[in-house]
Design a protein around this motif. Structure first.
Motif, PDB file in Angstrom:
ATOM      1  N   GLY A  83      20.639 -44.492  -6.124  1.00  0.00           N
ATOM      2  CA  GLY A  83      20.528 -43.031  -6.010  1.00  0.00           C
ATOM      3  C   GLY A  83      19.788 -42.753  -4.681  1.00  0.00           C
ATOM      4  N   MET A  86      22.436 -42.628  -2.191  1.00  0.00           N
ATOM      5  CA  MET A  86      23.408 -41.293  -2.174  1.00  0.00           C
ATOM      6  C   MET A  86      22.758 -40.247  -1.323  1.00  0.00           C
ATOM      7  N   TYR A  98      28.303 -32.005  -3.869  1.00  0.00           N
ATOM      8  CA  TYR A  98      28.687 -32.441  -5.287  1.00  0.00           C
ATOM      9  C   TYR A  98      29.698 -31.550  -5.938  1.00  0.00           C
ATOM     10  N   TYR A 107      23.628 -38.388  -9.953  1.00  0.00           N
ATOM     11  CA  TYR A 107      22.838 -38.573  -9.073  1.00  0.00           C
ATOM     12  C   TYR A 107      21.387 -38.062  -9.611  1.00  0.00           C
TER      13      TYR A 107
END
Length: 275
Positions: A83, A86, A98, A107
């Protein structure tokens, strides 16, 4: 919560804080290559911790926690690191936008839902419930908290060029990326935020149903954190959905005032499963 559980929870949160520091520290921001090398070493270090090897006293606290609560799994710890990656531009997992809720949900799970899975073995379950049954509510609370963070911080995130709100939702309500980057609040934007708040509330409701599954001595901190974070969404609505110029938060005084009600709600729950 017992002192043993409190100490173990502290060990987990310390690891999470140190993980977050890997991507937010001055050392990390100065050199991406150094940061990625540090993360790779951190992942190796995590494997060592779950094998019983500590490099420092903070590692040792987590080693001790894992030994005391052996149902803890390395998977959510590994997923939290994913995470963090990301949020780092240029890495294989990086996402600055997204497209769908399903993408954002991944996420939210990695950066927050994982905490629920890390701490569930520590919290323990009430008599008649299993950890497997309590997993979904634990995940739901983490995801709800992260949606709340995202909605609260839309304005701050634009400074870093980030928009976490799903593009499909922006398009549904007629809100453009440029509008968000410019911090322009209109009726379309308010409807978008109301939609996202309702989504978060669904996760809070799912999490709420899981409080009775927790061991009685672990219910109060979960109940209080749920109520307080839910209060941020209420404040966001009270601010007329302006999260560019007004920060939605629950004051310390109001948090303190919410505790008796949270305690009362917990007292109404059965101590064990009622068949």
């Amino acid at each position: 919560m017992t002192p043993e559980k409190a100490k173990a929870t502290w060990a987990v949160y310390t690891w999470c804080r140190r993980t977050d520091d890997l991507v937010d520290s001055p050392r990390a921001t100065m050199c991406k290559e150094t940061m990625l090398a540090d993360i790779a070493d951190w992942e190796s270090r995590l494997g060592g911790i779950f094998s019983g090897h500590a490099r420092d006293s903070l590692d040792a606290a987590l080693v001790d926690t894992i030994e005391r609560f052996p149902s803890m799994s390395i998977e959510p710890f590994e997923d939290m690191v994913k995470g963090m990656l990301m949020d780092i531009p240029g890495t294989p997992l990086a996402q600055m936008r997204y497209q769908t809720w399903e993408e954002l949900e991944v996420y939210c799970y990695r950066v927050a839902g994982t905490v629920g899975l890390m701490t569930l073995p520590i919290m323990g379950t009430a008599e008649g419930y299993s950890e497997e049954e309590a997993r979904k509510p634990a995940l739901s609370l983490g995801i709800a908290l992260q949606i709340t963070n995202i909605l609260r911080d839309v304005g701050e995130d634009t400074v870093r060029g980030r928009i976490y709100l799903p593009i499909e939702d922006l398009e549904r309500f007629g809100v453009s990326e440029e509008q968000i980057m410019d911090g322009f609040v209109d009726e379309n934007y308010r409807k978008l935020l109301q939609f996202e708040i309702e989504r978060a509330d669904q996760y809070y409701t799912a999490a709420e149903e899981g409080i009775a599954m927790l061991h009685p001595d672990a219910r109060m901190p979960v109940r209080a954190s749920l109520d307080i974070y839910r209060g941020i969404l209420a404040q966001l609505a009270a601010n007329n959905f302006d999260n560019f110029r007004k920060r939605a938060y629950v004051s310390k005084v109001k948090k303190f005032m919410m505790l008796p009600e949270a305690w009362w709600k917990v007292q109404q729950l059965p101590k064990s499963r009622i068949n």
